[in-house]
Design a protein around this motif. Structure first.
Motif, short mmCIF file in Angstrom:
data_model
loop_
_atom_site.label_atom_id
_atom_site.label_comp_id
_atom_site.label_asym_id
_atom_site.label_seq_id
_atom_site.Cartn_x
_atom_site.Cartn_y
_atom_site.Cartn_z
N LYS A 41 64.75 2.82 29.23
CA LYS A 41 65.93 2.40 29.99
C LYS A 41 66.97 3.52 29.98
O LYS A 41 68.11 3.33 30.38
CB LYS A 41 66.53 1.13 29.39
CG LYS A 41 65.64 -0.10 29.46
CD LYS A 41 65.53 -0.65 30.85
CE LYS A 41 66.74 -1.49 31.19
NZ LYS A 41 66.73 -2.01 32.54
N LYS A 49 61.99 6.54 35.37
CA LYS A 49 61.56 5.91 36.62
C LYS A 49 60.06 5.61 36.66
O LYS A 49 59.50 5.32 37.70
CB LYS A 49 61.94 6.77 37.82
CG LYS A 49 63.42 6.75 38.12
CD LYS A 49 63.78 5.55 38.95
CE LYS A 49 65.25 5.58 39.31
NZ LYS A 49 65.60 4.56 40.26
N PRO A 51 56.98 3.09 35.67
CA PRO A 51 56.79 1.70 35.26
C PRO A 51 56.13 1.61 33.89
O PRO A 51 55.33 2.48 33.52
CB PRO A 51 55.88 1.11 36.34
CG PRO A 51 55.22 2.28 36.98
CD PRO A 51 56.15 3.45 36.82
N TYR A 72 55.01 -2.98 34.98
CA TYR A 72 56.34 -3.60 35.05
C TYR A 72 57.41 -2.51 35.08
O TYR A 72 57.68 -1.87 34.07
CB TYR A 72 56.52 -4.52 33.85
CG TYR A 72 57.84 -5.22 33.74
CD1 TYR A 72 58.60 -5.56 34.83
CD2 TYR A 72 58.31 -5.59 32.49
CE1 TYR A 72 59.80 -6.23 34.70
CE2 TYR A 72 59.51 -6.27 32.34
CZ TYR A 72 60.25 -6.58 33.45
OH TYR A 72 61.45 -7.24 33.31
N PRO A 73 58.03 -2.26 36.23
CA PRO A 73 59.08 -1.25 36.31
C PRO A 73 60.40 -1.78 35.72
O PRO A 73 61.15 -2.50 36.37
CB PRO A 73 59.21 -0.97 37.81
CG PRO A 73 58.69 -2.20 38.48
CD PRO A 73 57.71 -2.83 37.54
N PHE A 75 63.10 -0.34 35.15
CA PHE A 75 64.31 0.22 35.75
C PHE A 75 64.76 -0.57 36.98
O PHE A 75 65.87 -0.41 37.45
CB PHE A 75 64.10 1.69 36.12
CG PHE A 75 62.89 1.92 36.99
CD1 PHE A 75 62.99 1.83 38.37
CD2 PHE A 75 61.67 2.23 36.42
CE1 PHE A 75 61.87 2.03 39.17
CE2 PHE A 75 60.55 2.44 37.21
CZ PHE A 75 60.65 2.34 38.58
N GLU A 76 63.90 -1.42 37.53
CA GLU A 76 64.26 -2.21 38.71
C GLU A 76 65.12 -3.41 38.31
O GLU A 76 64.90 -4.01 37.27
CB GLU A 76 62.99 -2.72 39.41
CG GLU A 76 62.11 -1.64 39.97
CD GLU A 76 62.68 -0.98 41.21
OE1 GLU A 76 63.58 -1.56 41.84
OE2 GLU A 76 62.22 0.12 41.53
N LYS A 77 66.07 -3.75 39.14
CA LYS A 77 66.91 -4.93 38.87
C LYS A 77 66.14 -6.22 39.15
O LYS A 77 66.34 -7.21 38.47
CB LYS A 77 68.18 -4.88 39.71
CG LYS A 77 69.12 -3.78 39.27
CD LYS A 77 70.39 -3.78 40.06
CE LYS A 77 71.28 -2.65 39.57
NZ LYS A 77 72.51 -2.55 40.31
N ASP A 78 65.27 -6.19 40.14
CA ASP A 78 64.47 -7.37 40.46
C ASP A 78 63.30 -7.47 39.49
O ASP A 78 62.87 -6.47 38.92
CB ASP A 78 63.92 -7.27 41.90
CG ASP A 78 65.03 -7.27 42.93
OD1 ASP A 78 66.08 -7.90 42.70
OD2 ASP A 78 64.85 -6.60 43.97
N ASP A 80 59.76 -7.42 39.19
CA ASP A 80 58.54 -7.03 39.88
C ASP A 80 57.47 -6.74 38.83
O ASP A 80 57.76 -6.15 37.79
CB ASP A 80 58.76 -5.76 40.70
CG ASP A 80 59.73 -5.96 41.87
OD1 ASP A 80 59.99 -7.11 42.24
OD2 ASP A 80 60.22 -4.94 42.38
N ARG A 122 57.03 -10.00 43.22
CA ARG A 122 58.13 -9.23 43.80
C ARG A 122 59.34 -10.12 43.88
O ARG A 122 59.29 -11.23 44.40
CB ARG A 122 57.76 -8.71 45.21
CG ARG A 122 56.62 -7.71 45.21
CD ARG A 122 57.01 -6.40 44.50
NE ARG A 122 55.93 -5.45 44.45
CZ ARG A 122 55.09 -5.30 43.42
NH1 ARG A 122 55.19 -6.06 42.34
NH2 ARG A 122 54.15 -4.40 43.46
N ASP A 123 60.41 -9.62 43.32
CA ASP A 123 61.67 -10.37 43.33
C ASP A 123 61.50 -11.74 42.67
O ASP A 123 62.08 -12.72 43.10
CB ASP A 123 62.16 -10.50 44.76
CG ASP A 123 63.68 -10.44 44.87
OD1 ASP A 123 64.35 -10.23 43.84
OD2 ASP A 123 64.18 -10.60 45.99
#
Length: 127
Positions: A41, A49, A51, A72-73, A75-78, A80, A122-123
Motif C-alpha cells: 500500500k 501498482k 495486484p 486482488y489489486p 491499490f484499487e478503491k473498488d 475487484d 468488479r466493484d
C-alpha cells in the motif's frame, strides 16, 4: 505503510465453523500451503501498482485437493478480484459435519467428482 515482498505458509490447517441454534458445523482444509505476493500500500514502492496474488492449495475435508488462485489489486478503491479454483473428488458424506448440525439434513451416499470456480468480481459484484 505496508510493503511486503511475499508471505509463505506451509503445512497449515484451517477450520471454518458456523453456529446456529441447531448446532455448530465445521469444515476444514489440511496440508495447506499459501503463497501471497506482493502486498503493498506504499505508493513509493515498485510493488505498489501490482495486484496481490494468492495461491492456495490444501485438502478440503482432508480428502480433495483444492488449488486456488486469487488476484486482488489492493491499490484499487473498488473491490475487484479474480478467482480460479479447482477441487478434486471427495465423498459427499464428508459434508455432514456441516449440513447435519446447520441444515438438519444428512447425506447418506454419493461422491463429488470435481468442482471448478472461475469468478470475476468488479466493484463488489461477481460474475
Amino acid at each position: 505503510m505496508i510493503d511486503v515482498d511475499s508471505i509463505n505458509l506451509n503445512n497449515g490447517r484451517i477450520r471454518i465453523s458456523e453456529r446456529k441454534a441447531t448446532g455448530e458445523g465445521t469444515l476444514g482444509f489440511d496440508k495447506v500451503r499459501i503463497a501471497i505476493s506482493p502486498i503493498s500500500k506504499d505508493t513509493a514502492s515498485p510493488r505498489y501498482k501490482k495486484p496481490t496474488n494468492i495461491h492456495f492449495t490444501g485438502y478440503f475435508l482432508g480428502e480433495a485437493l483444492l488449488d486456488a488462485h486469487f488476484s486482488y489489486p489492493l491499490f484499487e478503491k473498488d473491490f475487484d478480484m479474480d478467482v480460479h479454483a479447482t477441487v478434486g473428488s471427495f465423498s459427499a458424506k464428508r459434508l455432514n459435519a456441516w449440513v447435519v448440525p446447520l441444515e438438519r439434513i444428512e447425506i447418506t451416499d454419493g461422491m463429488v467428482s470435481s468442482g471448478k470456480i472461475d469468478m470475476t468480481v468488479r466493484d463488489g459484484i461477481s460474475t
